[in-house]
Scaffold this motif. Structure first.
Motif, PDB file in Angstrom:
ATOM      1  N   VAL A  19     -16.493 -19.485  28.767  1.00 27.48           N
ATOM      2  CA  VAL A  19     -15.821 -19.839  30.001  1.00 27.48           C
ATOM      3  C   VAL A  19     -16.822 -19.649  31.123  1.00 27.48           C
ATOM      4  O   VAL A  19     -17.435 -18.591  31.235  1.00 27.48           O
ATOM      5  N   VAL A  20     -17.021 -20.676  31.926  1.00 23.54           N
ATOM      6  CA  VAL A  20     -17.934 -20.566  33.064  1.00 23.54           C
ATOM      7  C   VAL A  20     -17.213 -21.015  34.330  1.00 23.54           C
ATOM      8  O   VAL A  20     -16.388 -21.912  34.270  1.00 23.54           O
ATOM      9  N   PRO A  21     -17.463 -20.417  35.468  1.00 27.25           N
ATOM     10  CA  PRO A  21     -18.323 -19.249  35.640  1.00 27.25           C
ATOM     11  C   PRO A  21     -17.659 -17.982  35.090  1.00 27.25           C
ATOM     12  O   PRO A  21     -16.470 -17.759  35.286  1.00 27.25           O
ATOM     13  N   MET A  22     -18.441 -17.195  34.392  1.00 26.80           N
ATOM     14  CA  MET A  22     -17.917 -15.999  33.727  1.00 26.80           C
ATOM     15  C   MET A  22     -17.295 -14.999  34.702  1.00 26.80           C
ATOM     16  O   MET A  22     -16.367 -14.292  34.351  1.00 26.80           O
ATOM     17  N   GLU A  23     -17.811 -14.950  35.919  1.00 25.94           N
ATOM     18  CA  GLU A  23     -17.293 -13.991  36.891  1.00 25.94           C
ATOM     19  C   GLU A  23     -15.807 -14.227  37.162  1.00 25.94           C
ATOM     20  O   GLU A  23     -15.057 -13.292  37.420  1.00 25.94           O
ATOM     21  N   ASP A  24     -15.385 -15.479  37.099  1.00 26.76           N
ATOM     22  CA  ASP A  24     -13.982 -15.785  37.401  1.00 26.76           C
ATOM     23  C   ASP A  24     -13.030 -15.202  36.369  1.00 26.76           C
ATOM     24  O   ASP A  24     -11.915 -14.814  36.695  1.00 26.76           O
ATOM     25  N   ILE A  25     -13.431 -15.159  35.107  1.00 31.06           N
ATOM     26  CA  ILE A  25     -12.552 -14.596  34.090  1.00 31.06           C
ATOM     27  C   ILE A  25     -12.759 -13.090  33.941  1.00 31.06           C
ATOM     28  O   ILE A  25     -11.831 -12.366  33.634  1.00 31.06           O
ATOM     29  N   ASN A  26     -13.961 -12.602  34.189  1.00 37.26           N
ATOM     30  CA  ASN A  26     -14.254 -11.193  33.936  1.00 37.26           C
ATOM     31  C   ASN A  26     -13.776 -10.250  35.031  1.00 37.26           C
ATOM     32  O   ASN A  26     -13.535  -9.083  34.773  1.00 37.26           O
ATOM     33  N   ILE A  27     -13.668 -10.727  36.244  1.00 33.82           N
ATOM     34  CA  ILE A  27     -13.263  -9.836  37.327  1.00 33.82           C
ATOM     35  C   ILE A  27     -12.086 -10.460  38.073  1.00 33.82           C
ATOM     36  O   ILE A  27     -12.224 -11.484  38.722  1.00 33.82           O
ATOM     37  N   HIS A  28     -10.925  -9.860  37.925  1.00 35.05           N
ATOM     38  CA  HIS A  28      -9.705 -10.249  38.649  1.00 35.05           C
ATOM     39  C   HIS A  28      -9.226 -11.649  38.299  1.00 35.05           C
ATOM     40  O   HIS A  28      -8.815 -12.402  39.166  1.00 35.05           O
ATOM     41  N   PHE A  29      -9.222 -11.993  37.030  1.00 34.73           N
ATOM     42  CA  PHE A  29      -8.786 -13.314  36.571  1.00 34.73           C
ATOM     43  C   PHE A  29      -7.329 -13.565  36.928  1.00 34.73           C
ATOM     44  O   PHE A  29      -6.996 -14.518  37.604  1.00 34.73           O
ATOM     45  N   THR A  30      -6.441 -12.693  36.487  1.00 32.07           N
ATOM     46  CA  THR A  30      -5.013 -12.863  36.773  1.00 32.07           C
ATOM     47  C   THR A  30      -4.430 -11.677  37.525  1.00 32.07           C
ATOM     48  O   THR A  30      -3.364 -11.787  38.101  1.00 32.07           O
ATOM     49  N   GLY A  31      -5.089 -10.538  37.475  1.00 40.50           N
ATOM     50  CA  GLY A  31      -4.578  -9.352  38.143  1.00 40.50           C
ATOM     51  C   GLY A  31      -3.592  -8.556  37.311  1.00 40.50           C
ATOM     52  O   GLY A  31      -3.095  -7.530  37.756  1.00 40.50           O
ATOM     53  N   ASP A  32      -3.290  -9.013  36.086  1.00 40.13           N
ATOM     54  CA  ASP A  32      -2.286  -8.300  35.289  1.00 40.13           C
ATOM     55  C   ASP A  32      -2.744  -6.904  34.908  1.00 40.13           C
ATOM     56  O   ASP A  32      -1.958  -5.965  34.926  1.00 40.13           O
ATOM     57  N   ILE A  33      -4.015  -6.743  34.609  1.00 40.37           N
ATOM     58  CA  ILE A  33      -4.490  -5.415  34.209  1.00 40.37           C
ATOM     59  C   ILE A  33      -4.434  -4.451  35.397  1.00 40.37           C
ATOM     60  O   ILE A  33      -4.098  -3.280  35.239  1.00 40.37           O
ATOM     61  N   HIS A  34      -4.704  -4.946  36.589  1.00 38.66           N
ATOM     62  CA  HIS A  34      -4.632  -4.076  37.766  1.00 38.66           C
ATOM     63  C   HIS A  34      -3.189  -3.638  38.026  1.00 38.66           C
ATOM     64  O   HIS A  34      -2.944  -2.497  38.419  1.00 38.66           O
ATOM     65  N   ALA A  35      -2.241  -4.538  37.806  1.00 46.05           N
ATOM     66  CA  ALA A  35      -0.830  -4.182  37.990  1.00 46.05           C
ATOM     67  C   ALA A  35      -0.399  -3.152  36.950  1.00 46.05           C
ATOM     68  O   ALA A  35       0.321  -2.204  37.266  1.00 46.05           O
ATOM     69  N   VAL A  36      -0.859  -3.309  35.722  1.00 43.42           N
ATOM     70  CA  VAL A  36      -0.552  -2.345  34.660  1.00 43.42           C
ATOM     71  C   VAL A  36      -1.157  -0.988  35.005  1.00 43.42           C
ATOM     72  O   VAL A  36      -0.510   0.049  34.856  1.00 43.42           O
ATOM     73  N   GLU A  37      -2.377  -1.005  35.465  1.00 41.77           N
ATOM     74  CA  GLU A  37      -3.061   0.242  35.854  1.00 41.77           C
ATOM     75  C   GLU A  37      -2.287   0.963  36.952  1.00 41.77           C
ATOM     76  O   GLU A  37      -2.038   2.168  36.866  1.00 41.77           O
ATOM     77  N   ALA A  38      -1.868   0.231  37.968  1.00 40.31           N
ATOM     78  CA  ALA A  38      -1.131   0.842  39.078  1.00 40.31           C
ATOM     79  C   ALA A  38       0.217   1.400  38.609  1.00 40.31           C
ATOM     80  O   ALA A  38       0.604   2.511  38.989  1.00 40.31           O
TER      81      ALA A  38
END
Length: 175
Positions: free
Chosen positions: A75-94
């Motif tokens: 998947v390119v650009p890789m930065e788009d998927i690797n950092i804050h792609f959907t935000g679901d992990i951040h919501a789970v973390e919070a």
């Protein structure tokens, strides 16, 4: 799941599910297979759609790749998927860390649930591979900072909250 049910009886529809829980040492695996299969099917004229979840940043900043594939399947650009792609992990973390704070606050404010602080197994979570935080002591610095106890941080994607999200069949429960 609604889309899957809609096309369930369509003779031309196929669903290929690629999943696993065991990572490989070099990081090749589910995403590479998914992307490669999608590209291959597209190359032979099939109409394809690929759905990926946000990868954990733990492996990204650890020793493995970022779950964006490799070589010709990526998947390119890789930065788009690797950092804050959907935000679901951040919501789970919070959500997970809020629950951890609620447990510690309950203990601090009179312990109405009679929780033994030494038996609390609900760890806080992070999405980065920070080995120094796997085993820590919290509650230092006086009475207002809680009771000192040993705890640690786990990966957000391995948390109970993420397991609940993964098993949910509707996002409406989180609305």
């Amino acid at each position: 799941m609604d889309v899957l049910r809609k096309f369930k009886d369509h003779p031309m529809g196929k669903l290929i599910d690629i999943t696993a829980i065991t990572p490989t040492p070099l990081g090749e695996g589910k995403t590479v297979t998914t992307i490669g299969l999608t590209q291959g099917l597209g190359q032979i004229g099939k109409k394809v759609i690929t759905t990926l979840r946000q990868p954990s940043m733990g492996p990204v900043f650890g020793i493995k790749g970022g779950a964006a594939g490799g070589g010709y399947s990526q998947v390119v650009p890789m930065e788009d998927i690797n950092i804050h792609f959907t935000g679901d992990i951040h919501a789970v973390e919070a959500a997970n860390n809020l629950l951890a704070a609620m447990i510690d606050t309950s203990i601090l404010l009179g312990n109405p649930l009679n929780i033994d602080p030494m038996t609390v197994m609900w760890n806080r979570v992070l999405d980065t591979n920070d080995r120094a935080l796997r085993d820590i002591v919290i509650g230092l610095g006086g009475k207002e900072n809680g009771y000192p106890r040993q705890t640690g941080f786990d990966m957000a994607v391995a948390s109970e909250v993420m397991a609940i999200l993964a098993l949910a069949d509707s996002s409406r429960i989180f609305a």
